[in-house]
Design an enzyme around this catalytic site. Structure first.
Site, mmCIF file in Angstrom:
data_model
loop_
_atom_site.group_PDB
_atom_site.id
_atom_site.type_symbol
_atom_site.label_atom_id
_atom_site.label_comp_id
_atom_site.label_asym_id
_atom_site.label_seq_id
_atom_site.Cartn_x
_atom_site.Cartn_y
_atom_site.Cartn_z
ATOM 1 N N CYS A 16 0.841 -1.193 0.000
ATOM 2 C CA CYS A 16 0.000 0.000 0.000
ATOM 3 C C CYS A 16 0.877 1.244 0.000
ATOM 4 O O CYS A 16 2.065 1.169 0.299
ATOM 5 C CB CYS A 16 -0.898 0.049 1.232
ATOM 6 S SG CYS A 16 -2.011 -1.335 1.363
ATOM 7 N N ASN A 116 0.016 1.591 5.840
ATOM 8 C CA ASN A 116 0.659 0.729 4.874
ATOM 9 C C ASN A 116 1.358 -0.349 5.689
ATOM 10 O O ASN A 116 2.109 -0.045 6.601
ATOM 11 C CB ASN A 116 1.684 1.560 4.081
ATOM 12 C CG ASN A 116 2.738 0.721 3.391
ATOM 13 O OD1 ASN A 116 3.893 1.110 3.299
ATOM 14 N ND2 ASN A 116 2.359 -0.434 2.890
#
Ligand code: SF4
Length: 477
Positions: A16, A116
């Site tokens: 991510c 993330n």
């Protein structure tokens, strides 16, 4: 004719990317561009939350950044502060309910979060929270953090956050947007990247420096492992609320994930990939006529290999950049159809030549076998496969979607068995020493668990560090 899922499973899937900005007139636009530059880190969904200091404005959707956000959506995202996220699901399913950032209202006002990476004790924490009455709307790790923050009795947002992140184990970089502040934080090992920059006097945070380049921001520094940066109207404050911080940055960011134009932890990604190719050529030379990369991340190491070996570099495999996730396959099956959609050999270059093929990794081995078959069918006399990472023998639990270890080719076979299975004339991987020499930093400040099995964070339970948060926060202030 039938429509089938594109075979993307023989590679690491991207993780991510995050972006945040505080106090800028164009917060939504900048966040959009920051995500656009980091699209390579996740293509399943994207979202932006902005605040004007009172209300939060959110837009999230499935697909690519440029498709999800049109001018009208950006216009609706009013406010001078924003955070955004591009996602490839590594935990939780990939539906809209798991798109980040999440925003919510609690006793202390509005707050939005995205991260993330992967929280390895999320399931345990979730069970604990559910037993105390928490109700979850998604299967995302981020929501666990939200509940921990919401349940905290601490007085200030930084204390609530510090208390919550102390319960987390794993590899993550986190952005939190309050009504009047933006917070960025890395896990105690700094496994996932997070960089800090400035634009027009405003602070910006991103997973990679390539996001700063697009918006014209100046890179200031990487957020440190375990550091919490709190940005508000008074400027930036740095806290270190986690104990036992020890750098263990993901070395695979250099090999594969990050964009080659990014600089992470002071290392330019392109340079590290190029130098890995140089080391590979020294460690495992080959008598050959051409060096051919498997695009895209095989290109810099192939250039380094060519330079160090004196063998000419050629683009013998041409990549189609416009392949989607699904495609229509003709009824009559075409050999290696899935790989051919992505890559096509340049026959006139390859015919009769001894080639060195350079790729970044071998995961299950099926794609490597198909590529070798394709290059052989294009007339190559010999194929010498060189890999710019050590053999991938273990799964990643820190935010990178790898198959189960049992499915990894290097976990089941030795080097010679792998060579035979992919059909190459020779096969070699860069050594750990070669990889770290190329990166230019010591091994002990990196995570290389997917190659070595040495996991820096226990994956079978929470670390549960016992510490006095207030004591630490007060000491640092
Ligand atoms: Fe990176 Fe591999 Fe460590 Fe995962 S296990 S964080 S991919 S080095």
């Amino acid at each position: 004719m039938m429509s089938v899922e594109f075979d993307n499973n023989d590679h690491f899937n991207d993780e991510c990317g995050v972006f945040g900005v505080f106090d800028h007139a164009e917060a939504a636009n900048l966040t959009y561009l920051g995500l656009y530059a980091q699209q390579h880190r996740g293509q399943e969904s994207a979202g932006i939350v902005c605040t004007d200091g009172h209300s939060f404005h959110t837009h999230r959707g499935m697909g690519l950044v440029a498709d999800i956000f049109q001018k009208s959506e950006i216009k609706e995202l009013s406010g001078r502060h924003g955070i955004g996220h591009v996602r490839y699901s590594t935990s939780g399913d990939s539906g809209l309910r798991n798109c980040q950032p999440f925003s919510f209202e609690y006793a202390h006002g509005g707050i939005a979060m995205c991260h993330n990476g992967n929280i390895v004790n999320a399931h345990e924490l979730r069970r604990e929270l559910e037993s105390k009455g928490s109700i979850f709307q998604s299967t995302s790790d981020t929501e666990v953090l939200i509940h921990l923050v919401a349940r905290s009795k601490a007085k200030s947002m930084k204390e609530r956050l510090a208390e919550a992140v102390n319960r987390l184990a794993g590899g993550f970089s986190l952005l939190v947007l309050g009504e009047k502040r933006l917070v960025g934080m890395r896990d105690r090992n700094g496994i996932r990247p997070l960089v800090l920059g400035q634009l027009d006097g405003s602070w910006v945070l991103a997973s990679e420096t390539c996001a700063f380049d697009l918006i014209g921001a100046k890179y200031v520094r990487d957020v440190e492992p375990g550091e919490m940066v709190i940005i508000d109207e008074n400027g930036l404050e740095s806290l270190h609320p986690l104990e036992n911080c020890e750098p263990k940055f993901c070395v695979f960011e250099y090999v594969y994930f990050a964009r080659p134009d990014s600089t992470l932890e002071g290392v330019n990604v392109y340079q590290s990939r190029y130098q890995i190719g140089v080391e590979l050529a020294k460690e495992s030379p080959a008598d050959a006529d051409l060096v051919i990369p498997v695009p895209d991340s095989g290109v810099p190491p192939a250039m380094g290999f060519a330079e160090a070996s004196g063998i000419p570099f050629q683009m013998g495999l041409i990549r189609n950049h416009y392949v989607g996730r699904t495609f229509i396959e003709p009824k009559q099956s075409i050999r290696n159809f899935g790989v051919k959609l992505k890559l096509n050999p340049n026959r006139s270059l390859i015919k009769g030549k001894r080639v060195v093929l350079v790729d970044d990794s071998i995961v299950r081995g099926t794609t490597s076998r198909k590529i070798v078959e394709m290059v052989r069918a294009a007339g190559a006399a010999e194929i010498h496969m060189r890999i710019s990472s050590p053999p991938t023998k273990h799964s990643c639990f820190y935010g990178v979607d790898t198959p189960d270890a049992a499915e990894l080719m290097a976990n089941k076979m030795d080097l010679e068995e792998m060579r035979k299975a992919i059909g190459a004339d020779s096969l070699a991987f860069v050594s750990f020493d070669g990889m770290y020499k190329a990166v230019g930093k010591p091994r002990d400040v990196h995570c290389d668990a997917c190659f070595s099995g040495n996991y820096p964070v226990a994956i079978d339970g929470p670390r549960s560090p016992q510490l006095s948060l207030l004591k630490i926060l007060n000491k640092k202030q």
